[in-house]
Design a protein around this motif. Structure first.
Motif, PDB file in Angstrom:
ATOM      1  N   TYR A  23       0.693  -1.219  -0.210  1.00  0.00           N
ATOM      2  CA  TYR A  23      -0.199  -0.086  -0.095  1.00  0.00           C
ATOM      3  C   TYR A  23       0.862   1.254   0.033  1.00  0.00           C
ATOM      4  N   ASP A  89      -7.175  -3.268   2.909  1.00  0.00           N
ATOM      5  CA  ASP A  89      -7.972  -4.389   2.585  1.00  0.00           C
ATOM      6  C   ASP A  89      -9.617  -4.195   3.050  1.00  0.00           C
ATOM      7  N   PHE A 110      -8.803  -0.826  -2.791  1.00  0.00           N
ATOM      8  CA  PHE A 110      -8.352  -2.132  -2.101  1.00  0.00           C
ATOM      9  C   PHE A 110      -8.359  -3.235  -3.341  1.00  0.00           C
ATOM     10  N   GLU A 113      -8.771 -10.273  -4.344  1.00  0.00           N
ATOM     11  CA  GLU A 113      -7.784 -11.483  -4.865  1.00  0.00           C
ATOM     12  C   GLU A 113      -8.324 -12.909  -4.781  1.00  0.00           C
TER      13      GLU A 113
END
Length: 187
Positions: A23, A89, A110, A113
Motif C-alpha cells: 500500500y 484491505d 482495495f 484476490e
C-alpha cells in the motif's frame, strides 16, 4: 477543478531508488498523481514515523487503531476535504466507513484476490461512495457480487515505486532465485 483529498493508508516513504512496496507504493503513487492533477492532498499514514520525505503533500502520523475515527474526523472537520480515500484491505474498511460516512465522501481502494467476494464484504463495499480496485480481475469479481467499482492503474504500472534493476537482482540472489524469471504480484 482542484479539490482537497485526504488519504488514509500505510505509508513508509522510501528514498529515491528504494522500494517501499504494498500500500505504501500504491498510495504514494496515487498521492503524487493527485497532486500533479492540481489537487491538495494530505495523508494520515499508518507506519509513518516522521521520516524525512520529498513527497509533494503533507504526511500526518497515524496515532493508533483505537483513535482512527477520532483522528480522521478531527482532520475532516478542520480541513473539509471533498473525499476520504482509504487504501486498505476491504474487511478493515467497514468500521471506518460506518463511523465517517456521514461527514465525508468515502472512497475505498482495495485489492480483490479471490472469488467469490464474500457477501458481507460485498455488502460493505456496496455502501461506499466509490470503490477503486487494483485489477481487472477484481473489477469483474465485484461486478459479479453486485458492486460497482472502477479499475485504477497502480503506482508500479505508472513507473512510480518500481525497484531499481540492481535491487531486483539482489532480491533474486537473496531468495536463491538469481537465474529464474519471476513474476510477483503484491497489492
Amino acid at each position: 477543478r482542484s479539490r482537497k483529498i485526504l488519504l488514509f493508508s500505510e505509508l513508509r516513504p522510501a528514498p529515491k531508488g528504494t522500494w517501499a512496496g504494498g500500500y505504501s507504493a500504491i498510495m504514494e503513487g496515487l498521492g503524487v498523481g493527485l497532486h500533479k492533477l492540481g489537487h491538495e492532498v494530505k495523508m494520515v499514514a499508518i507506519s509513518y514515523q516522521k521520516q524525512p520525505h520529498d513527497l509533494p503533500f503533507s504526511v500526518i502520523p497515524f496515532y493508533s487503531p483505537e483513535m482512527t475515527a477520532v483522528q480522521l474526523r478531527d482532520i475532516i472537520e478542520g480541513w473539509y476535504p471533498a473525499a476520504l480515500l482509504v487504501g486498505m484491505d476491504l474487511p478493515y474498511q467497514a468500521d471506518i466507513h460506518a463511523q465517517l460516512s456521514a461527514v465525508v465522501r468515502y472512497v475505498a481502494l482495495f485489492p480483490v484476490e479471490g472469488e467469490p467476494v464474500l457477501g458481507r464484504w460485498a455488502d460493505g463495499a456496496a455502501n461506499f461512495d466509490a470503490c477503486l480496485t487494483l485489477s481487472e480481475f477484481g473489477r469483474r469479481a465485484l461486478k459479479k457480487a453486485g458492486v460497482r467499482s472502477q479499475l485504477i492503474p497502480i503506482a508500479a504500472t505508472l513507473g512510480i515505486g518500481r525497484p531499481e534493476p540492481d535491487q531486483i537482482a539482489e532480491m533474486k540472489v537473496n531468495a536463491g532465485l538469481a537465474d529464474k524469471f519471476i513474476i510477483l504480484k503484491n497489492a
